[in-house]
Scaffold this motif. Sequence first.
Motif, PDB file in Angstrom:
ATOM      1  N   ALA A  80       3.548 -17.101 -25.907  1.00 16.57           N
ATOM      2  CA  ALA A  80       4.490 -16.809 -24.877  1.00 16.57           C
ATOM      3  C   ALA A  80       4.631 -15.507 -24.475  1.00 16.57           C
ATOM      4  O   ALA A  80       4.778 -15.082 -23.234  1.00 16.57           O
ATOM      5  CB  ALA A  80       5.844 -17.419 -24.987  1.00 16.57           C
ATOM      6  N   GLY A  81       4.646 -14.458 -25.438  1.00 20.30           N
ATOM      7  CA  GLY A  81       4.822 -13.228 -25.196  1.00 20.30           C
ATOM      8  C   GLY A  81       3.635 -12.234 -25.446  1.00 20.30           C
ATOM      9  O   GLY A  81       3.862 -11.007 -25.586  1.00 20.30           O
ATOM     10  N   ARG A  82       2.435 -12.846 -25.177  1.00 17.45           N
ATOM     11  CA  ARG A  82       1.161 -12.098 -25.303  1.00 17.45           C
ATOM     12  C   ARG A  82       1.121 -10.709 -24.372  1.00 17.45           C
ATOM     13  O   ARG A  82       1.532 -10.760 -23.160  1.00 17.45           O
ATOM     14  CB  ARG A  82       0.273 -12.944 -25.268  1.00 17.45           C
ATOM     15  N   ALA A  83       0.842  -9.497 -25.131  1.00 14.39           N
ATOM     16  CA  ALA A  83       0.450  -8.502 -24.347  1.00 14.39           C
ATOM     17  C   ALA A  83      -0.373  -8.631 -23.280  1.00 14.39           C
ATOM     18  O   ALA A  83      -0.241  -7.792 -22.153  1.00 14.39           O
ATOM     19  CB  ALA A  83       0.056  -7.356 -25.215  1.00 14.39           C
ATOM     20  N   ASP A  84      -1.306  -9.458 -23.172  1.00 13.80           N
ATOM     21  CA  ASP A  84      -2.386  -9.638 -22.182  1.00 13.80           C
ATOM     22  C   ASP A  84      -1.742 -10.276 -20.666  1.00 13.80           C
ATOM     23  O   ASP A  84      -2.280  -9.793 -19.753  1.00 13.80           O
ATOM     24  CB  ASP A  84      -3.461 -10.876 -22.617  1.00 13.80           C
ATOM     25  N   LEU A  85      -0.424 -10.594 -20.907  1.00 16.59           N
ATOM     26  CA  LEU A  85       0.353 -10.988 -19.526  1.00 16.59           C
ATOM     27  C   LEU A  85       0.585  -9.648 -18.814  1.00 16.59           C
ATOM     28  O   LEU A  85       0.520  -9.819 -17.958  1.00 16.59           O
ATOM     29  CB  LEU A  85       1.504 -12.022 -20.039  1.00 16.59           C
ATOM     30  N   PHE A  86       0.983  -8.908 -19.418  1.00 14.67           N
ATOM     31  CA  PHE A  86       1.416  -7.537 -19.313  1.00 14.67           C
ATOM     32  C   PHE A  86       0.148  -6.976 -18.426  1.00 14.67           C
ATOM     33  O   PHE A  86       0.359  -6.784 -17.083  1.00 14.67           O
ATOM     34  CB  PHE A  86       1.788  -6.571 -19.916  1.00 14.67           C
ATOM     35  N   THR A  87      -1.121  -6.939 -19.020  1.00 12.67           N
ATOM     36  CA  THR A  87      -2.019  -6.571 -18.342  1.00 12.67           C
ATOM     37  C   THR A  87      -2.471  -7.144 -16.965  1.00 12.67           C
ATOM     38  O   THR A  87      -2.863  -6.842 -16.133  1.00 12.67           O
ATOM     39  CB  THR A  87      -3.388  -6.421 -19.137  1.00 12.67           C
ATOM     40  N   ARG A  88      -2.237  -8.418 -17.094  1.00  3.03           N
ATOM     41  CA  ARG A  88      -2.778  -9.346 -15.987  1.00  3.03           C
ATOM     42  C   ARG A  88      -1.642  -9.381 -14.832  1.00  3.03           C
ATOM     43  O   ARG A  88      -2.201  -9.230 -13.822  1.00  3.03           O
ATOM     44  CB  ARG A  88      -2.569 -10.882 -16.416  1.00  3.03           C
ATOM     45  N   PHE A  89      -0.359  -9.047 -15.183  1.00  9.31           N
ATOM     46  CA  PHE A  89       0.409  -9.273 -14.114  1.00  9.31           C
ATOM     47  C   PHE A  89       0.758  -7.508 -13.498  1.00  9.31           C
ATOM     48  O   PHE A  89       0.797  -7.416 -12.365  1.00  9.31           O
ATOM     49  CB  PHE A  89       1.767  -9.605 -14.370  1.00  9.31           C
ATOM     50  N   VAL A  90       0.910  -6.751 -14.485  1.00 10.27           N
ATOM     51  CA  VAL A  90       1.410  -5.341 -14.133  1.00 10.27           C
ATOM     52  C   VAL A  90       0.544  -4.452 -14.266  1.00 10.27           C
ATOM     53  O   VAL A  90       0.134  -3.295 -13.436  1.00 10.27           O
ATOM     54  CB  VAL A  90       2.590  -5.073 -14.952  1.00 10.27           C
ATOM     55  N   GLY A  91      -0.386  -4.553 -15.383  1.00  7.51           N
ATOM     56  CA  GLY A  91      -1.500  -3.455 -15.820  1.00  7.51           C
ATOM     57  C   GLY A  91      -2.518  -2.944 -14.763  1.00  7.51           C
ATOM     58  O   GLY A  91      -2.796  -1.598 -14.711  1.00  7.51           O
ATOM     59  N   TRP A  92      -2.865  -3.890 -14.012  1.00  9.69           N
ATOM     60  CA  TRP A  92      -3.899  -3.782 -13.068  1.00  9.69           C
ATOM     61  C   TRP A  92      -3.403  -2.447 -11.685  1.00  9.69           C
ATOM     62  O   TRP A  92      -3.987  -1.994 -10.989  1.00  9.69           O
ATOM     63  CB  TRP A  92      -4.346  -4.750 -12.458  1.00  9.69           C
ATOM     64  N   THR A  93      -1.931  -2.382 -11.529  1.00 11.76           N
ATOM     65  CA  THR A  93      -1.536  -1.646 -10.829  1.00 11.76           C
ATOM     66  C   THR A  93      -1.247  -0.173 -10.914  1.00 11.76           C
ATOM     67  O   THR A  93      -1.021   0.469  -9.836  1.00 11.76           O
ATOM     68  CB  THR A  93       0.023  -2.171 -10.162  1.00 11.76           C
ATOM     69  N   ARG A  94      -1.777   0.219 -12.113  1.00 10.43           N
ATOM     70  CA  ARG A  94      -1.559   1.696 -12.518  1.00 10.43           C
ATOM     71  C   ARG A  94      -2.561   2.157 -11.571  1.00 10.43           C
ATOM     72  O   ARG A  94      -3.731   1.782 -11.475  1.00 10.43           O
ATOM     73  CB  ARG A  94      -1.766   1.836 -14.103  1.00 10.43           C
ATOM     74  N   ALA A 121       0.818  -1.085   0.140  1.00 15.08           N
ATOM     75  CA  ALA A 121       0.078   0.016   0.061  1.00 15.08           C
ATOM     76  C   ALA A 121       0.796   1.168   0.046  1.00 15.08           C
ATOM     77  O   ALA A 121       0.409   2.245  -0.707  1.00 15.08           O
ATOM     78  CB  ALA A 121      -0.943  -0.106   1.172  1.00 15.08           C
ATOM     79  N   ASP A 122       1.943   1.262   0.694  1.00 13.87           N
ATOM     80  CA  ASP A 122       2.915   2.350   0.811  1.00 13.87           C
ATOM     81  C   ASP A 122       3.948   2.383  -0.170  1.00 13.87           C
ATOM     82  O   ASP A 122       4.730   3.366  -0.259  1.00 13.87           O
ATOM     83  CB  ASP A 122       3.551   2.686   2.150  1.00 13.87           C
ATOM     84  N   ASN A 123       3.855   1.470  -1.170  1.00 19.32           N
ATOM     85  CA  ASN A 123       5.084   1.338  -2.075  1.00 19.32           C
ATOM     86  C   ASN A 123       4.562   0.941  -3.516  1.00 19.32           C
ATOM     87  O   ASN A 123       4.842  -0.289  -3.654  1.00 19.32           O
ATOM     88  CB  ASN A 123       6.388   0.852  -1.539  1.00 19.32           C
ATOM     89  N   ARG A 124       3.827   1.517  -4.143  1.00 19.14           N
ATOM     90  CA  ARG A 124       3.336   0.887  -5.662  1.00 19.14           C
ATOM     91  C   ARG A 124       4.422   0.723  -6.473  1.00 19.14           C
ATOM     92  O   ARG A 124       4.461  -0.279  -7.399  1.00 19.14           O
ATOM     93  CB  ARG A 124       2.619   2.173  -6.162  1.00 19.14           C
ATOM     94  N   ILE A 125       5.827   1.508  -6.384  1.00 15.50           N
ATOM     95  CA  ILE A 125       6.710   1.031  -7.096  1.00 15.50           C
ATOM     96  C   ILE A 125       7.376  -0.074  -6.958  1.00 15.50           C
ATOM     97  O   ILE A 125       7.817  -1.096  -7.987  1.00 15.50           O
ATOM     98  CB  ILE A 125       7.799   2.241  -7.160  1.00 15.50           C
ATOM     99  N   ALA A 126       7.541  -0.726  -5.885  1.00  7.44           N
ATOM    100  CA  ALA A 126       7.868  -1.936  -5.302  1.00  7.44           C
ATOM    101  C   ALA A 126       7.092  -2.980  -5.799  1.00  7.44           C
ATOM    102  O   ALA A 126       7.603  -4.180  -6.213  1.00  7.44           O
ATOM    103  CB  ALA A 126       8.139  -1.948  -3.792  1.00  7.44           C
ATOM    104  N   LEU A 127       5.781  -2.655  -5.693  1.00  5.74           N
ATOM    105  CA  LEU A 127       4.754  -3.465  -6.235  1.00  5.74           C
ATOM    106  C   LEU A 127       4.772  -4.065  -7.631  1.00  5.74           C
ATOM    107  O   LEU A 127       4.944  -5.010  -8.133  1.00  5.74           O
ATOM    108  CB  LEU A 127       3.163  -2.992  -5.782  1.00  5.74           C
ATOM    109  N   THR A 128       4.994  -2.844  -8.452  1.00  6.83           N
ATOM    110  CA  THR A 128       5.138  -3.032  -9.762  1.00  6.83           C
ATOM    111  C   THR A 128       6.305  -3.712 -10.223  1.00  6.83           C
ATOM    112  O   THR A 128       6.651  -4.773 -11.052  1.00  6.83           O
ATOM    113  CB  THR A 128       5.336  -1.568 -10.610  1.00  6.83           C
ATOM    114  N   LEU A 129       7.701  -3.424  -9.622  1.00  5.13           N
ATOM    115  CA  LEU A 129       8.941  -4.296  -9.660  1.00  5.13           C
ATOM    116  C   LEU A 129       8.767  -5.566  -9.433  1.00  5.13           C
ATOM    117  O   LEU A 129       9.252  -6.473 -10.137  1.00  5.13           O
ATOM    118  CB  LEU A 129      10.128  -3.566  -8.986  1.00  5.13           C
TER     119      LEU A 129
END
Length: 87
Positions: free
Chosen positions: A71-85, A42-50
């Motif tokens: 293997a390299g589909r863009a939906d993986l980015f959304t699934r893992f990282v995109g929701w943290t924005r 909660a206090d470190n969104r950058i660490a969460l993203t990393l």
Amino acid sequence: MSGVSLADLRRHVAARPTWRCRVCAAPWPCQPAKLGLRTEYADNRIALTLHLSALLYDAIADRIDTGSPDAGRADLFTRFVGWTRVR
């Protein structure tokens, strides 16, 4: 969190190489995992993203290792990282 502890949320971890939740079998990070991660970082969104970026790298490597054609589909980015924005 209405009766759900952070410890309960932390049980929602990924099963490799499928990257599905060991508890609910949803694609990981599942909603309980996301809630737990948001709470934990909660206090470190950058660490969460990393942290999630490193796991994204592992998920892509697992897909390559298992011969997955997507293997390299863009939906993986959304699934893992995109929701943290922050919206």
